[in-house]
Design a protein around this motif. Structure first.
Motif, PDB file in Angstrom:
ATOM      1  N   GLU A   1       0.824  -1.212   0.000  1.00 31.21           N
ATOM      2  CA  GLU A   1       0.000   0.000   0.000  1.00 31.21           C
ATOM      3  C   GLU A   1       0.867   1.276   0.000  1.00 31.21           C
ATOM      4  OE1 GLU A   1      -2.998   0.152  -0.751  1.00 31.21           O
ATOM      5  OE2 GLU A   1      -3.287   2.291  -0.401  1.00 31.21           O
ATOM      6  N   PRO A   2       1.919   1.361   0.852  1.00 35.99           N
ATOM      7  CA  PRO A   2       2.788   2.541   0.762  1.00 35.99           C
ATOM      8  C   PRO A   2       3.399   2.727  -0.629  1.00 35.99           C
ATOM      9  CG  PRO A   2       3.222   1.376   2.809  1.00 35.99           C
ATOM     10  CD  PRO A   2       2.261   0.531   2.021  1.00 35.99           C
ATOM     11  N   LEU A   3       3.736   1.614  -1.310  1.00 36.28           N
ATOM     12  CA  LEU A   3       4.300   1.745  -2.669  1.00 36.28           C
ATOM     13  C   LEU A   3       3.239   2.304  -3.618  1.00 36.28           C
ATOM     14  CD1 LEU A   3       6.535   1.324  -4.761  1.00 36.28           C
ATOM     15  CD2 LEU A   3       5.787  -1.063  -4.983  1.00 36.28           C
ATOM     16  N   ARG A   4       2.005   1.798  -3.519  1.00 41.02           N
ATOM     17  CA  ARG A   4       0.912   2.329  -4.353  1.00 41.02           C
ATOM     18  C   ARG A   4       0.719   3.820  -4.099  1.00 41.02           C
ATOM     19  NH1 ARG A   4      -2.199  -1.986  -2.580  1.00 41.02           N
ATOM     20  NH2 ARG A   4      -1.832  -3.716  -3.984  1.00 41.02           N
ATOM     21  N   ARG A   5       0.718   4.197  -2.828  1.00 38.46           N
ATOM     22  CA  ARG A   5       0.496   5.621  -2.486  1.00 38.46           C
ATOM     23  C   ARG A   5       1.655   6.492  -2.965  1.00 38.46           C
ATOM     24  NH1 ARG A   5      -1.989   5.991   3.592  1.00 38.46           N
ATOM     25  NH2 ARG A   5      -3.515   4.331   3.353  1.00 38.46           N
ATOM     26  N   THR A   6       2.875   5.978  -2.832  1.00 36.38           N
ATOM     27  CA  THR A   6       4.036   6.745  -3.313  1.00 36.38           C
ATOM     28  C   THR A   6       3.931   6.933  -4.817  1.00 36.38           C
ATOM     29  OG1 THR A   6       5.351   5.731  -1.564  1.00 36.38           O
ATOM     30  CG2 THR A   6       6.565   6.859  -3.289  1.00 36.38           C
ATOM     31  N   PHE A   7       3.542   5.866  -5.534  1.00 38.20           N
ATOM     32  CA  PHE A   7       3.355   5.951  -6.988  1.00 38.20           C
ATOM     33  C   PHE A   7       2.294   7.010  -7.315  1.00 38.20           C
ATOM     34  CE2 PHE A   7       1.141   4.559 -10.857  1.00 38.20           C
ATOM     35  CZ  PHE A   7       2.198   4.562 -11.747  1.00 38.20           C
ATOM     36  N   ASP A   8       1.191   7.006  -6.571  1.00 42.07           N
ATOM     37  CA  ASP A   8       0.129   7.990  -6.820  1.00 42.07           C
ATOM     38  C   ASP A   8       0.615   9.421  -6.592  1.00 42.07           C
ATOM     39  OD1 ASP A   8      -1.578   5.954  -7.434  1.00 42.07           O
ATOM     40  OD2 ASP A   8      -2.594   5.922  -5.483  1.00 42.07           O
ATOM     41  N   ALA A   9       1.581   9.596  -5.674  1.00 39.44           N
ATOM     42  CA  ALA A   9       2.055  10.947  -5.341  1.00 39.44           C
ATOM     43  C   ALA A   9       3.008  11.524  -6.390  1.00 39.44           C
ATOM     44  CB  ALA A   9       2.775  10.920  -3.983  1.00 39.44           C
ATOM     45  N   VAL A  10       3.524  10.673  -7.275  1.00 38.97           N
ATOM     46  CA  VAL A  10       4.445  11.176  -8.313  1.00 38.97           C
ATOM     47  C   VAL A  10       3.614  11.823  -9.418  1.00 38.97           C
ATOM     48  CG1 VAL A  10       6.204  10.525 -10.018  1.00 38.97           C
ATOM     49  CG2 VAL A  10       6.124   9.360  -7.802  1.00 38.97           C
ATOM     50  N   PRO A  11       3.960  13.063  -9.813  1.00 34.21           N
ATOM     51  CA  PRO A  11       3.198  13.695 -10.894  1.00 34.21           C
ATOM     52  C   PRO A  11       3.442  13.002 -12.236  1.00 34.21           C
ATOM     53  CG  PRO A  11       4.942  15.162 -10.084  1.00 34.21           C
ATOM     54  CD  PRO A  11       5.007  13.924  -9.267  1.00 34.21           C
ATOM     55  N   ALA A  12       2.425  12.973 -13.094  1.00 33.73           N
ATOM     56  CA  ALA A  12       2.568  12.371 -14.432  1.00 33.73           C
ATOM     57  C   ALA A  12       3.429  13.285 -15.313  1.00 33.73           C
ATOM     58  CB  ALA A  12       1.188  12.192 -15.035  1.00 33.73           C
ATOM     59  N   PRO A  13       4.188  12.755 -16.284  1.00 25.90           N
ATOM     60  CA  PRO A  13       4.279  11.331 -16.606  1.00 25.90           C
ATOM     61  C   PRO A  13       5.242  10.644 -15.650  1.00 25.90           C
ATOM     62  CG  PRO A  13       5.694  12.586 -18.083  1.00 25.90           C
ATOM     63  CD  PRO A  13       5.044  13.584 -17.167  1.00 25.90           C
ATOM     64  N   LYS A  14       4.819   9.585 -15.005  1.00 21.09           N
ATOM     65  CA  LYS A  14       5.654   8.942 -13.996  1.00 21.09           C
ATOM     66  C   LYS A  14       6.212   7.633 -14.518  1.00 21.09           C
ATOM     67  CE  LYS A  14       1.395   8.713 -11.638  1.00 21.09           C
ATOM     68  NZ  LYS A  14       0.759   8.828 -10.357  1.00 21.09           N
ATOM     69  N   LEU A  15       7.425   7.340 -14.087  1.00 18.15           N
ATOM     70  CA  LEU A  15       8.096   6.118 -14.539  1.00 18.15           C
ATOM     71  C   LEU A  15       8.512   5.308 -13.328  1.00 18.15           C
ATOM     72  CD1 LEU A  15      10.117   8.258 -16.939  1.00 18.15           C
ATOM     73  CD2 LEU A  15       8.895   6.283 -17.806  1.00 18.15           C
ATOM     74  N   VAL A  16       8.642   4.001 -13.534  1.00 17.79           N
ATOM     75  CA  VAL A  16       9.080   3.124 -12.441  1.00 17.79           C
ATOM     76  C   VAL A  16      10.223   2.248 -12.937  1.00 17.79           C
ATOM     77  CG1 VAL A  16       8.425   1.271 -10.862  1.00 17.79           C
ATOM     78  CG2 VAL A  16       6.789   3.088 -11.380  1.00 17.79           C
ATOM     79  N   VAL A  17      11.304   2.212 -12.148  1.00 21.83           N
ATOM     80  CA  VAL A  17      12.441   1.345 -12.443  1.00 21.83           C
ATOM     81  C   VAL A  17      12.513   0.300 -11.335  1.00 21.83           C
ATOM     82  CG1 VAL A  17      14.932   1.259 -12.826  1.00 21.83           C
ATOM     83  CG2 VAL A  17      13.650   3.311 -13.474  1.00 21.83           C
ATOM     84  N   ALA A  18      12.459  -0.986 -11.711  1.00 22.20           N
ATOM     85  CA  ALA A  18      12.584  -2.077 -10.740  1.00 22.20           C
ATOM     86  C   ALA A  18      14.041  -2.515 -10.707  1.00 22.20           C
ATOM     87  CB  ALA A  18      11.681  -3.237 -11.136  1.00 22.20           C
TER      88      ALA A  18
END
Ligand code: SF4
Length: 161
Positions: free
Chosen positions: A93-110
């Motif tokens: 859930e914290p990861l989902r919320r952190t993702f939501d807090a990033v302004p678009a266009p947002k990218l994720v690196v695993a």
């Protein structure tokens, strides 16, 4: 102060020379960022091995910042998330919320095998899944842990520099 300047002049650059731009697709949304990416790191359940290598990737030898990638303290100031570790139940859930807090266009690196496919922690009790099971992933960096060169290479896919 003068002795410090002398030492800097004597030492010169310690960073590795820049390798050629890595092959592979650049995420389409990264192009609009214009070669500069602000990154928020999220440890979703790492053993800390990947963090040590991220520290090296931004240290004086590999110097990830020279390619336009910079670590920031808040997801609201970030263009991308750098996620390490398998995603534990407590961190989903914290990861989902952190993702939501990033302004678009947002990218994720695993970063690392755990982030990509749960790695050595696959099937463990406290595991919610790999990063892509929780948020969309644009770039994956394999390795356990990935070498700093591989991390810098993954970040260069975002900046295109
Ligand atoms: S990929 Fe390896 S180093 Fe990275 S968090 Fe998993 S076990 Fe640790």
């Amino acid at each position: 102060m003068l002795s410090l300047w002398r030492k800097i002049r004597r030492t010169g650059r310690v960073a590795e020379s820049a390798p050629p731009l890595p092959d592979g697709e650049r995420p389409e949304r990264a192009v609009v960022l214009g070669g500069s990416v602000q990154i928020r790191h999220v440890d979703a359940g790492s053993c800390n091995g990947c963090e040590v290598e991220i520290g090296s990737a931004f240290g004086p030898v590999y110097d990830g910042e020279r390619y336009g990638a910079r670590l920031v303290a808040s997801p609201r100031h970030a263009d991308a998330l750098l996620v390490t570790g398998v995603v534990t139940r407590n961190m989903a859930e914290p990861l989902r919320r952190t993702f939501d807090a990033v302004p678009a266009p947002k990218l994720v690196v695993a970063v690392g095998d755990c982030a990509r496919d749960c790695g050595v922690f696959a099937g463990a009790y406290g595991v919610a899944g790999a990063v892509r099971d929780i948020v969309p992933v644009d770039v994956e960096i394999p390795g356990c842990p990935p070498r700093p060169e591989a991390i810098v290479e993954g970040l260069r896919k975002l900046t295109g520099r």
